[in-house]
Motif scaffolding. Structure first.
Motif, PDB file in Angstrom:
ATOM      1  N   ASP A 156       8.167   9.591 -12.940  1.00 50.99           N
ATOM      2  CA  ASP A 156       7.270   8.505 -13.340  1.00 50.99           C
ATOM      3  C   ASP A 156       7.816   7.152 -12.892  1.00 50.99           C
ATOM      4  N   PHE A 157       9.116   6.973 -13.027  1.00 51.57           N
ATOM      5  CA  PHE A 157       9.763   5.734 -12.597  1.00 51.57           C
ATOM      6  C   PHE A 157       9.608   5.533 -11.090  1.00 51.57           C
ATOM      7  N   LEU A 158       9.815   6.594 -10.315  1.00 55.15           N
ATOM      8  CA  LEU A 158       9.712   6.490  -8.861  1.00 55.15           C
ATOM      9  C   LEU A 158       8.270   6.260  -8.414  1.00 55.15           C
ATOM     10  N   LYS A 159       7.321   6.887  -9.091  1.00 62.99           N
ATOM     11  CA  LYS A 159       5.917   6.636  -8.764  1.00 62.99           C
ATOM     12  C   LYS A 159       5.540   5.189  -9.060  1.00 62.99           C
ATOM     13  N   LEU A 160       6.100   4.638 -10.134  1.00 61.28           N
ATOM     14  CA  LEU A 160       5.845   3.230 -10.459  1.00 61.28           C
ATOM     15  C   LEU A 160       6.334   2.320  -9.332  1.00 61.28           C
ATOM     16  N   LEU A 161       7.570   2.553  -8.857  1.00 62.86           N
ATOM     17  CA  LEU A 161       8.135   1.702  -7.819  1.00 62.86           C
ATOM     18  C   LEU A 161       7.387   1.848  -6.502  1.00 62.86           C
ATOM     19  N   THR A 162       7.098   3.082  -6.089  1.00 64.76           N
ATOM     20  CA  THR A 162       6.434   3.267  -4.799  1.00 64.76           C
ATOM     21  C   THR A 162       4.981   2.805  -4.845  1.00 64.76           C
ATOM     22  N   ALA A 163       4.314   2.969  -5.992  1.00 59.22           N
ATOM     23  CA  ALA A 163       2.949   2.455  -6.113  1.00 59.22           C
ATOM     24  C   ALA A 163       2.941   0.934  -6.035  1.00 59.22           C
ATOM     25  N   ALA A 164       3.941   0.279  -6.638  1.00 62.47           N
ATOM     26  CA  ALA A 164       4.047  -1.178  -6.539  1.00 62.47           C
ATOM     27  C   ALA A 164       4.314  -1.602  -5.097  1.00 62.47           C
ATOM     28  N   ALA A 165       5.156  -0.842  -4.391  1.00 57.82           N
ATOM     29  CA  ALA A 165       5.452  -1.168  -2.993  1.00 57.82           C
ATOM     30  C   ALA A 165       4.209  -1.033  -2.114  1.00 57.82           C
ATOM     31  N   GLN A 166       3.344  -0.072  -2.451  1.00 54.48           N
ATOM     32  CA  GLN A 166       2.147   0.154  -1.642  1.00 54.48           C
ATOM     33  C   GLN A 166       1.129  -0.982  -1.752  1.00 54.48           C
ATOM     34  N   ARG A 167       1.355  -1.913  -2.639  1.00 50.99           N
ATOM     35  CA  ARG A 167       0.492  -3.094  -2.711  1.00 50.99           C
ATOM     36  C   ARG A 167       0.771  -4.069  -1.572  1.00 50.99           C
ATOM     37  N   TYR A 168       1.892  -3.859  -0.873  1.00 50.14           N
ATOM     38  CA  TYR A 168       2.271  -4.776   0.202  1.00 50.14           C
ATOM     39  C   TYR A 168       2.010  -4.110   1.554  1.00 50.14           C
ATOM     40  N   PRO A 169       1.390  -4.813   2.486  1.00 51.32           N
ATOM     41  CA  PRO A 169       0.994  -4.197   3.754  1.00 51.32           C
ATOM     42  C   PRO A 169       2.162  -3.792   4.645  1.00 51.32           C
ATOM     43  N   SER A 170       3.344  -4.329   4.395  1.00 50.56           N
ATOM     44  CA  SER A 170       4.490  -4.017   5.261  1.00 50.56           C
ATOM     45  C   SER A 170       5.230  -2.746   4.839  1.00 50.56           C
ATOM     46  N   PHE A 171       4.728  -2.053   3.804  1.00 50.49           N
ATOM     47  CA  PHE A 171       5.391  -0.845   3.287  1.00 50.49           C
ATOM     48  C   PHE A 171       4.688   0.410   3.785  1.00 50.49           C
ATOM     49  N   ARG A 172       5.488   1.410   4.140  1.00 50.73           N
ATOM     50  CA  ARG A 172       4.956   2.712   4.542  1.00 50.73           C
ATOM     51  C   ARG A 172       5.802   3.798   3.902  1.00 50.73           C
ATOM     52  N   LEU A 173       5.146   4.770   3.288  1.00 49.14           N
ATOM     53  CA  LEU A 173       5.814   5.902   2.647  1.00 49.14           C
ATOM     54  C   LEU A 173       5.448   7.174   3.389  1.00 49.14           C
ATOM     55  N   VAL A 174       6.465   7.935   3.783  1.00 51.66           N
ATOM     56  CA  VAL A 174       6.254   9.212   4.458  1.00 51.66           C
ATOM     57  C   VAL A 174       6.907  10.307   3.620  1.00 51.66           C
ATOM     58  N   MET A 175       6.101  11.203   3.072  1.00 47.75           N
ATOM     59  CA  MET A 175       6.615  12.318   2.286  1.00 47.75           C
ATOM     60  C   MET A 175       6.902  13.519   3.197  1.00 47.75           C
ATOM     61  N   GLU A 176       7.714  14.441   2.680  1.00 47.83           N
ATOM     62  CA  GLU A 176       8.112  15.646   3.422  1.00 47.83           C
ATOM     63  C   GLU A 176       8.714  15.277   4.775  1.00 47.83           C
ATOM     64  N   ALA A 177       9.531  14.228   4.767  1.00 50.53           N
ATOM     65  CA  ALA A 177      10.166  13.733   5.992  1.00 50.53           C
ATOM     66  C   ALA A 177      11.678  13.873   5.845  1.00 50.53           C
ATOM     67  N   GLU A 178      12.252  14.832   6.513  1.00 57.32           N
ATOM     68  CA  GLU A 178      13.685  15.117   6.401  1.00 57.32           C
ATOM     69  C   GLU A 178      14.429  14.560   7.604  1.00 57.32           C
ATOM     70  N   VAL A 179      15.415  13.727   7.353  1.00 63.48           N
ATOM     71  CA  VAL A 179      16.225  13.168   8.426  1.00 63.48           C
ATOM     72  C   VAL A 179      17.085  14.261   9.048  1.00 63.48           C
ATOM     73  N   VAL A 180      17.011  14.378  10.377  1.00 67.31           N
ATOM     74  CA  VAL A 180      17.793  15.401  11.088  1.00 67.31           C
ATOM     75  C   VAL A 180      18.819  14.796  12.022  1.00 67.31           C
ATOM     76  N   GLY A 181      18.815  13.480  12.157  1.00 67.50           N
ATOM     77  CA  GLY A 181      19.808  12.852  13.019  1.00 67.50           C
ATOM     78  C   GLY A 181      19.614  11.350  13.090  1.00 67.50           C
ATOM     79  N   LEU A 182      20.595  10.681  13.693  1.00 68.80           N
ATOM     80  CA  LEU A 182      20.546   9.231  13.875  1.00 68.80           C
ATOM     81  C   LEU A 182      20.350   8.904  15.350  1.00 68.80           C
ATOM     82  N   ILE A 183      19.647   7.828  15.621  1.00 65.95           N
ATOM     83  CA  ILE A 183      19.521   7.303  16.978  1.00 65.95           C
ATOM     84  C   ILE A 183      20.652   6.302  17.185  1.00 65.95           C
TER      85      ILE A 183
END
Length: 411
Positions: free
Chosen positions: A105-132
């Motif tokens: 619930d806490f995390l949904k609150l924060l990410t929902a608040a972030a989604q009010r700003y156009p510069s925010f993007r959330l990608v679910m089911e995204a696993e980091v596999v390496g660094l550039i």
């Protein structure tokens, strides 16, 4: 694809940092490896320091509309007496209590608040596999989602993906282990109206149990010696039920409802920290930089404080298009102070109380007065638990008002 800042890990540190940077107008992408935030038995103790941050962001009222339980007192139950550890009601703060809220619930609150700003993007089911990497500088991440593997370039890459951090591993950074004598077995039992109201720690020779009041049920953490979970399972669920009855006789009948270890989770307790939290173009915060013991329940709050400090220091440079490693080094110096002091206090409790108790030989001491009621000791204890060391305040810039009501958050 490219962004200004990519953050791996949608836990408290990553979600808070993403919100603060989006609020400042920084292009930020938050990558969460799971399909949702629902993970049982995650830490969910929101202390006054974090409540103050939410207030500074204008989210306190929204937060308090979430189902939650306020705890004003912390108690230690021994075989001989009930000891008041901290009376948070005496804390000079706008929110003198710990709020227990499911972390999802806490995390949904924060990410929902972030989604009010156009510069925010959330990608679910995204696993980091390496660094550039380019010329020794981290320039973003490679990640995998349902559609395949992608590259996301960024001026700054932040690893906030927990104590088993994929980003940390890809960077070749290894934390120094500080040791913990215990693991925690988590499970639930029904709560009845006549039960105690406050969260407490029950200690006896060979046994320890944390009990968190969840209104309709108790969330219980049975502490066991490090690495002893498989032995406990081999003894059968009856052993766990018997331990509950020994420590908390008023729950003995309810413990019979535990049918198997399928109803139980286990937290492998770690206490560690990195010597270096950064590389050129890369920063680690929260549990990725310092895994905290569950002692004092401050892990979430340390992670949030890291995020606030990072946004305060880095939002401006990110907007300007340059983040020198000297700034990352400066951030580590600032946040290392509370990390080291808090971990020292956690190790003290582990070595003086938890370790001896689990070995079956706690010292039996009957105190004439609870430490919480001693003026100096009580004030220091509640301040440490409530605000920690070097609490942070939101000072990052604000690009403009949110664009409107938050869209529906991910489940």
């Amino acid at each position: 694809m490219s962004t200004t800042c990519v953050i791996a890990g949608g836990g408290p540190a990553g979600a808070m940092l993403a919100l603060l940077l989006a609020r400042a107008g920084v292009q930020v992408t938050l990558l969460e490896k799971h399909a949702d935030f629902l993970r049982d038995f995650r830490g969910d103790t929101i202390h006054p320091s974090t409540l103050q941050v939410l207030d500074e962001l204008g989210l306190a009222e929204e937060f308090h509309r979430l189902p939650h339980r306020k705890t004003y007192n912390l108690e230690l139950w021994t075989d001989d007496q009930v000891i008041q550890v901290a009376l948070l009601t005496h804390l000079k703060a706008k929110y003198p209590y710990i709020a227990f809220v499911p972390q999802w619930d806490f995390l949904k609150l924060l990410t929902a608040a972030a989604q009010r700003y156009p510069s925010f993007r959330l990608v679910m089911e995204a696993e980091v596999v390496g660094l550039i990497r380019e010329n020794g500088v981290v320039r973003g991440v490679r990640y995998r989602d349902a559609e395949g593997e992608h590259e996301l370039r960024a001026l700054l890459t932040v690893g906030a993906d927990g104590r088993q951090s994929d980003v940390r591993r890809a960077a070749g950074l290894v934390p120094v282990e500080r040791g913990a004598p215990m693991d925690a077995v988590w499970f639930r039992l029904p709560r009845e109206q006549r039960d105690p109201k406050d969260t407490f720690l029950r200690v006896s020779a060979g046994h320890m149990m944390v009990a968190i009041n969840r209104e309709t049920y108790w969330q219980l953490a049975y502490l066991i010696p490090k690495g002893a979970y498989e032995s406990l399972k081999a003894e059968g669920i009856e052993t766990l039920r018997a331990s509950v009855g020994t420590l908390l006789p008023f729950m003995a009948r309810r413990a019979e409802g535990l049918k198997s270890f399928e109803e139980v989770g286990v937290l492998r307790v770690l206490l560690n920290r990195l010597r270096r939290w950064h590389r050129p173009g890369l920063l680690l915060i929260g549990d990725a930089a310092h895994a905290m013991s569950p002692v004092f329940g401050v892990g979430i709050n340390l992670a949030v404080q890291d995020a606030v400090a990072a946004a305060n220091l880095l939002a401006g440079p990110l907007l300007a298009g340059e983040v020198p490693e000297s700034l990352l080094r400066r951030l580590q110096r600032r946040r290392m102070i509370p990390t080291v002091i808090t971990q020292f206090a956690q190790r003290l409790v582990q070595n003086r109380l938890i370790g001896p108790a689990l070995k079956g030989a706690p010292r039996r001491v009957r105190l004439p007065v609870s430490p919480a009621r001693l003026p100096v000791v009580g004030a220091l204890t509640r301040r440490f638990i409530g605000f920690g060391v070097l609490p942070e305040h939101v000072r990052s810039p604000v690009a403009g008002p949110a664009t409107g009501p938050a869209p529906a958050a991910h489940p």
